[in-house]
Design a protein around this motif. Structure first.
Motif, PDB file in Angstrom:
ATOM      1  N   GLY A  92      21.461  -9.288  -5.168  1.00  0.00           N
ATOM      2  CA  GLY A  92      20.980  -8.408  -6.216  1.00  0.00           C
ATOM      3  C   GLY A  92      21.482  -8.755  -7.591  1.00  0.00           C
ATOM      4  N   VAL A  93      20.709  -8.328  -8.588  1.00  0.00           N
ATOM      5  CA  VAL A  93      20.974  -8.735  -9.967  1.00  0.00           C
ATOM      6  C   VAL A  93      22.234  -8.085 -10.536  1.00  0.00           C
ATOM      7  N   GLU A  94      22.589  -6.874 -10.087  1.00  0.00           N
ATOM      8  CA  GLU A  94      23.784  -6.221 -10.632  1.00  0.00           C
ATOM      9  C   GLU A  94      25.051  -6.985 -10.260  1.00  0.00           C
ATOM     10  N   MET A  95      25.194  -7.325  -8.985  1.00  0.00           N
ATOM     11  CA  MET A  95      26.369  -8.076  -8.562  1.00  0.00           C
ATOM     12  C   MET A  95      26.345  -9.500  -9.108  1.00  0.00           C
ATOM     13  N   CYS A  96      25.159 -10.066  -9.228  1.00  0.00           N
ATOM     14  CA  CYS A  96      25.031 -11.397  -9.819  1.00  0.00           C
ATOM     15  C   CYS A  96      25.511 -11.381 -11.266  1.00  0.00           C
ATOM     16  N   ALA A  97      25.083 -10.380 -12.021  1.00  0.00           N
ATOM     17  CA  ALA A  97      25.491 -10.267 -13.422  1.00  0.00           C
ATOM     18  C   ALA A  97      27.002 -10.085 -13.534  1.00  0.00           C
ATOM     19  N   GLN A  98      27.564  -9.238 -12.677  1.00  0.00           N
ATOM     20  CA  GLN A  98      29.003  -8.962 -12.740  1.00  0.00           C
ATOM     21  C   GLN A  98      29.839 -10.159 -12.307  1.00  0.00           C
ATOM     22  N   LYS A  99      29.464 -10.790 -11.208  1.00  0.00           N
ATOM     23  CA  LYS A  99      30.269 -11.874 -10.648  1.00  0.00           C
ATOM     24  C   LYS A  99      30.105 -13.187 -11.396  1.00  0.00           C
ATOM     25  N   LEU A 100      28.893 -13.484 -11.858  1.00  0.00           N
ATOM     26  CA  LEU A 100      28.637 -14.782 -12.474  1.00  0.00           C
ATOM     27  C   LEU A 100      28.639 -14.755 -13.996  1.00  0.00           C
ATOM     28  N   PHE A 101      28.299 -13.596 -14.602  1.00  0.00           N
ATOM     29  CA  PHE A 101      28.222 -13.518 -16.061  1.00  0.00           C
ATOM     30  C   PHE A 101      29.175 -12.487 -16.664  1.00  0.00           C
ATOM     31  N   HIS A 102      29.869 -11.745 -15.809  1.00  0.00           N
ATOM     32  CA  HIS A 102      30.880 -10.770 -16.238  1.00  0.00           C
ATOM     33  C   HIS A 102      30.297  -9.715 -17.187  1.00  0.00           C
ATOM     34  N   LYS A 103      29.155  -9.205 -16.795  1.00  0.00           N
ATOM     35  CA  LYS A 103      28.501  -8.140 -17.558  1.00  0.00           C
ATOM     36  C   LYS A 103      27.597  -7.349 -16.623  1.00  0.00           C
TER      37      LYS A 103
ATOM     38  N   ASN B 288       0.801  -1.229   0.000  1.00  0.00           N
ATOM     39  CA  ASN B 288       0.000   0.000   0.000  1.00  0.00           C
ATOM     40  C   ASN B 288       0.830   1.273   0.000  1.00  0.00           C
ATOM     41  N   ILE B 289       2.087   1.195   0.423  1.00  0.00           N
ATOM     42  CA  ILE B 289       2.932   2.390   0.472  1.00  0.00           C
ATOM     43  C   ILE B 289       3.909   2.437  -0.701  1.00  0.00           C
ATOM     44  N   TRP B 290       4.512   1.303  -1.035  1.00  0.00           N
ATOM     45  CA  TRP B 290       5.516   1.266  -2.107  1.00  0.00           C
ATOM     46  C   TRP B 290       4.886   1.132  -3.491  1.00  0.00           C
ATOM     47  N   GLY B 291       3.991   0.175  -3.635  1.00  0.00           N
ATOM     48  CA  GLY B 291       3.489  -0.167  -4.956  1.00  0.00           C
ATOM     49  C   GLY B 291       4.348  -1.243  -5.613  1.00  0.00           C
ATOM     50  N   LYS B 292       3.857  -1.801  -6.702  1.00  0.00           N
ATOM     51  CA  LYS B 292       4.488  -2.956  -7.336  1.00  0.00           C
ATOM     52  C   LYS B 292       5.880  -2.661  -7.890  1.00  0.00           C
ATOM     53  N   LYS B 293       6.060  -1.508  -8.501  1.00  0.00           N
ATOM     54  CA  LYS B 293       7.348  -1.207  -9.119  1.00  0.00           C
ATOM     55  C   LYS B 293       8.462  -1.183  -8.086  1.00  0.00           C
ATOM     56  N   ARG B 294       8.226  -0.502  -6.962  1.00  0.00           N
ATOM     57  CA  ARG B 294       9.252  -0.421  -5.923  1.00  0.00           C
ATOM     58  C   ARG B 294       9.482  -1.789  -5.279  1.00  0.00           C
ATOM     59  N   ILE B 295       8.424  -2.557  -5.090  1.00  0.00           N
ATOM     60  CA  ILE B 295       8.574  -3.898  -4.525  1.00  0.00           C
ATOM     61  C   ILE B 295       9.473  -4.743  -5.420  1.00  0.00           C
ATOM     62  N   MET B 296       9.224  -4.721  -6.712  1.00  0.00           N
ATOM     63  CA  MET B 296      10.039  -5.503  -7.640  1.00  0.00           C
ATOM     64  C   MET B 296      11.477  -4.989  -7.662  1.00  0.00           C
ATOM     65  N   GLU B 297      11.649  -3.680  -7.660  1.00  0.00           N
ATOM     66  CA  GLU B 297      12.985  -3.092  -7.681  1.00  0.00           C
ATOM     67  C   GLU B 297      13.794  -3.530  -6.461  1.00  0.00           C
ATOM     68  N   VAL B 298      13.183  -3.467  -5.286  1.00  0.00           N
ATOM     69  CA  VAL B 298      13.878  -3.871  -4.063  1.00  0.00           C
ATOM     70  C   VAL B 298      14.146  -5.371  -4.082  1.00  0.00           C
ATOM     71  N   TYR B 299      13.174  -6.143  -4.508  1.00  0.00           N
ATOM     72  CA  TYR B 299      13.358  -7.601  -4.558  1.00  0.00           C
ATOM     73  C   TYR B 299      14.573  -7.986  -5.390  1.00  0.00           C
ATOM     74  N   LEU B 300      14.682  -7.406  -6.575  1.00  0.00           N
ATOM     75  CA  LEU B 300      15.770  -7.762  -7.483  1.00  0.00           C
ATOM     76  C   LEU B 300      17.122  -7.208  -7.034  1.00  0.00           C
ATOM     77  N   ASN B 301      17.102  -6.358  -6.026  1.00  0.00           N
ATOM     78  CA  ASN B 301      18.360  -5.829  -5.486  1.00  0.00           C
ATOM     79  C   ASN B 301      18.816  -6.526  -4.210  1.00  0.00           C
ATOM     80  N   VAL B 302      17.885  -7.010  -3.410  1.00  0.00           N
ATOM     81  CA  VAL B 302      18.282  -7.594  -2.117  1.00  0.00           C
ATOM     82  C   VAL B 302      18.204  -9.115  -2.090  1.00  0.00           C
ATOM     83  N   ALA B 303      17.606  -9.731  -3.110  1.00  0.00           N
ATOM     84  CA  ALA B 303      17.517 -11.191  -3.133  1.00  0.00           C
ATOM     85  C   ALA B 303      18.913 -11.811  -3.203  1.00  0.00           C
ATOM     86  N   GLU B 304      19.107 -12.873  -2.452  1.00  0.00           N
ATOM     87  CA  GLU B 304      20.379 -13.586  -2.481  1.00  0.00           C
ATOM     88  C   GLU B 304      20.476 -14.370  -3.784  1.00  0.00           C
TER      89      GLU B 304
END
Length: 222
Positions: free
Chosen positions: A155-166, A132-148
């Motif tokens: 998060g997806v940025e470190m996952c991409a860099q460490k595992l796929f080198h991009k 009710n406060i964040w909304g779907k976009k923010r929920i998805m954004e946070v999920y994809l950043n803090v998920a192990e």
């Protein structure tokens, strides 16, 4: 009574803060770091919060296809899946969960690991707040950043860099599906060393992504 009011004020304030401020860490990150320190291993946590527009367009769709296909439409809880999980778990040794992406975010950002009654009640409470406060976009954004997404990788940025080198923005459809396939247990299933099970799961996720299509979720998270 006073304690309950104080808790509500503080919790609502925290949720409002994280609507605009990126979480600096989670309790799970702290737990992983402390465990690594105790074992004498490398203990750096790989975590970089990025906005959703800097991620591959396929990443949100992949996790929706894999984890929570009703994400754009439910209010934080998938009642049908919860009922099915309860019925299944009555008779099966291998238990099924029914947590939505919203519930996982509530747990990851505001709570601790565990399955006790108090934590579950708080999970429901915080899920209601972020929906009710964040909304779907923010929920998805946070999920994809803090998920192990790997060993001390969050998060997806470190996952991409460490595992796929991009960069996360450069991830392909199949790579996003592979990351999504690892999410139930990234400490066992690694996206850069996929097993036969993961390839099978990846194929299923890609098929679901094609069924749902980008338009299904892009209106919500873009």
């Amino acid at each position: 009574m006073v304690a309950a009011i104080v808790f509500m004020v503080l919790s609502v304030s925290a949720v409002y803060t994280y609507k605009y401020v990126d979480p600096p860490f989670t309790l799970l990150m702290a737990k992983r770091k402390m465990k690594a320190l105790y074992l004498g291993n490398a203990h750096r946590i790989h975590y970089e919060f990025i906005p959703i527009h800097k991620m591959s367009v396929y990443m949100p769709l992949a996790v929706v296809a894999s984890e929570d296909q009703l994400f754009p439409h439910h209010n934080g809880f998938d009642i049908v899946s919860i009922a099915k999980a309860i019925e299944h778990n009555r008779h099966a040794k291998r238990k099924h969960g029914a947590s939505t992406i919203s519930q996982q975010v509530a747990k990851n950002v505001f709570l601790w690991d565990g399955k006790n009654f108090v934590r579950k009640v708080l999970e429901v409470y915080f899920t209601f707040l972020i929906e009710n406060i964040w909304g779907k976009k923010r929920i998805m954004e946070v999920y994809l950043n803090v998920a192990e997404m790997g060993e001390r990788i969050f998060g997806v940025e470190m996952c991409a860099q460490k595992l796929f080198h991009k960069k996360a923005k450069q991830l392909t459809e199949s790579e996003c599906a592979l990351i999504a396939a690892s999410l139930p247990n990234p400490m066992i299933f690694s996206a850069d060393k996929p097993t036969k099970y993961m390839y099978k799961r990846q194929s299923w996720i890609v098929g679901q992504m094609h069924t749902l299509t980008l338009a299904y979720i892009n209106e919500v998270v873009r």
